[in-house]
Design a protein around this motif. Sequence first.
Motif, PDB file in Angstrom:
ATOM      1  N   HIS A 121      -0.053  -8.752   2.207  1.00  0.00           N
ATOM      2  CA  HIS A 121       0.057  -9.392   3.525  1.00  0.00           C
ATOM      3  C   HIS A 121      -1.147  -9.126   4.414  1.00  0.00           C
ATOM      4  O   HIS A 121      -1.313  -9.767   5.449  1.00  0.00           O
ATOM      5  CB  HIS A 121       1.349  -8.954   4.233  1.00  0.00           C
ATOM      6  CG  HIS A 121       1.357  -7.533   4.694  1.00  0.00           C
ATOM      7  ND1 HIS A 121       1.155  -7.200   6.008  1.00  0.00           N
ATOM      8  CD2 HIS A 121       1.559  -6.366   4.039  1.00  0.00           C
ATOM      9  CE1 HIS A 121       1.238  -5.878   6.136  1.00  0.00           C
ATOM     10  NE2 HIS A 121       1.481  -5.349   4.952  1.00  0.00           N
ATOM     11  N   ALA A 178       0.706   6.198   6.075  1.00  0.00           N
ATOM     12  CA  ALA A 178       1.041   5.916   4.665  1.00  0.00           C
ATOM     13  C   ALA A 178       0.171   6.712   3.701  1.00  0.00           C
ATOM     14  O   ALA A 178       0.543   6.884   2.532  1.00  0.00           O
ATOM     15  CB  ALA A 178       0.878   4.424   4.374  1.00  0.00           C
ATOM     16  N   THR A 201       0.831  -1.203   0.000  1.00  0.00           N
ATOM     17  CA  THR A 201       0.000   0.000   0.000  1.00  0.00           C
ATOM     18  C   THR A 201       0.867   1.256   0.000  1.00  0.00           C
ATOM     19  O   THR A 201       0.612   2.212  -0.746  1.00  0.00           O
ATOM     20  CB  THR A 201      -0.892  -0.009   1.257  1.00  0.00           C
ATOM     21  OG1 THR A 201      -1.612  -1.240   1.275  1.00  0.00           O
ATOM     22  CG2 THR A 201      -1.865   1.144   1.258  1.00  0.00           C
TER      23      THR A 201
HETATM   24  N1  PMP Z   1      -3.034   2.014   5.051  1.00  0.00           N
HETATM   25  C1  PMP Z   1      -3.661   1.352   6.023  1.00  0.00           C
HETATM   26  C2  PMP Z   1      -5.097   1.681   6.336  1.00  0.00           C
HETATM   27  C3  PMP Z   1      -2.980   0.365   6.746  1.00  0.00           C
HETATM   28  O1  PMP Z   1      -3.604  -0.291   7.729  1.00  0.00           O
HETATM   29  C4  PMP Z   1      -1.632   0.079   6.417  1.00  0.00           C
HETATM   30  C5  PMP Z   1      -0.846  -0.973   7.179  1.00  0.00           C
HETATM   31  N2  PMP Z   1      -1.038  -0.975   8.551  1.00  0.00           N
HETATM   32  C6  PMP Z   1      -1.040   0.791   5.379  1.00  0.00           C
HETATM   33  C7  PMP Z   1      -1.763   1.750   4.720  1.00  0.00           C
HETATM   34  C8  PMP Z   1       0.366   0.533   4.977  1.00  0.00           C
HETATM   35  O2  PMP Z   1       0.480  -0.775   4.467  1.00  0.00           O
HETATM   36  P1  PMP Z   1       1.891  -1.399   4.121  1.00  0.00           P
HETATM   37  O3  PMP Z   1       2.729  -1.237   5.356  1.00  0.00           O
HETATM   38  O4  PMP Z   1       1.579  -2.835   3.822  1.00  0.00           O
HETATM   39  O5  PMP Z   1       2.433  -0.665   2.953  1.00  0.00           O
END
Ligand code: PMP
Length: 498
Positions: A317, A217, A186
């Motif tokens: 994942h 993120a 993501t």
């Molecule tokens: N957005 C959301 C809503 C998330 O829960 C997460 C992971 N906790 C992320 C983005 C980031 O995902 P990743 O670490 O797999 O890139």
Amino acid sequence: MTIPRTLFDPAGCGLPSEADIASLASAWFPEFLKPLDSGGGKLSPDAASGIYAPQVLSKDPAGKPGYPEGQGPFPGPRYGSLSADASGGRYVGARSLAAIRGDFPILAEKVHGHDLVWLDNAATTQRPKAVIQRLTCFYERENSNVHRGAHELAARATDALEAARNKVARFIGAPSPDNIVFVRGTTEGINLTAQAFVKPFLKPGDEIILTMLEHHANIVPWQIIAEETGARIRVAPIDPSGQIILSEYEKLFNRHTRFVALTQVSNALGTITPAADMVRIAHAQGLRVLIDGAQAVSHLPVNVAALDADWYVFSGHKIFGPTGIGVLYGKREVLEAARPYQGGGNMIADVTFERTLYQGPPAKFEAGTGNIADAVGLGAALDYVDAIGMEHIAAWEQELVAYGMKALAGVAGLRLVGTASHKAGVLSFVLDRCHNEDVGRFLNTKGIAVRAGHHCAQPVLRFFGLEGTVRPSLAFYNTFEEIDKLVQALQELTDRRK
Ligand code: PMP
């Protein structure tokens, strides 16, 4: 004998239908259709010759025919320790919860002498045997770089990767596999969209709308491009239950607004946002929208066409697939409008020292050697949940959430954080006079895995006047009994502190 490529993959490792097998078998191996040993007609590759030989077909208990023994979405042997009784004799769709738990070897682990209770699914989900075996099979029989190399293994690996892209497209309702870009997760998908699509048209004074619910993120990549261009971030507020206030969101739009990014499900609270309505409101202003689906895909049936998302992103994942692989969906026109994110091999049509011509999407965004095996593993994960049915998974999880919210509310001194009527998967709380980390450590001594901290969502926790919560988070393999264990442990902790 020349073996047709389609027989190797995905048939070799996984998932052809019985009808496919029968027709391929009769076309290419009529002599193998005679029953051998145990009388099967399934083709599988012989290790020594590489030639497909008959194998017994198993009938999955859920009634899905056509997978070879030990393969397919529900391969044996079953590892789970939970008996049908312990899982309450419940079913998720056509599959018993006990059998589902048996599909996930790690759920049989003991932690500090207790059965593992995995309630950290929002951080990462566990992997079914079907995914683990698919990865093994890829490395044992298909491993090669893709899209180049005129040899058999390159063809197998390429077929496996593109089959996975097809599965992703089907799973999220994308019109074509060309809409599917494989990324690391993501985080990378959002950074790609920010850098390759949004940043080039931002100018000082422009605005990007986010929501209070976002994971870091889906905040930081926008801040980075805002700082670089002189744009600014506007934030849609939430009500005390943790739900977006749509009327306030609507008021944020003005002539400076350039882009909207929003989560479909909050990782800290579990709130399911009115994403389709929010997209409609943005589209009415002629604006494009990215939806962060990281916490949605494993809990709700997702259809990007119904959402009308311009961009949709999730991580493998979080949906029972491998780490290091994720998906960025984009509508054709935005993928075409975006500039490349990284340059290198695979994404080019022609290179001279004067200029480079790029491939079209998705190759344009997949520079270098990608995470081929884990993309294939993600395809197996989607097959697995598809075979159970996302609608059944969502229905069972709604029961778990309702049960969990009610049970936790009964613990003295416990405050639930995030009480929206529409929520999925997350049971965040704080406990009177207890540090979140201490609660997490205590639960760990009972074999119960939860996350304690800020969950990479500091703004929304600060909205509630908090720096963190304890966050049990659910998946469809969880049970009422596991929630009972959580609640009993919390009661023991609060009793000790009296
Ligand atoms: N957005 C959301 C809503 C998330 O829960 C997460 C992971 N906790 C992320 C983005 C980031 O995902 P990743 O670490 O797999 O890139």
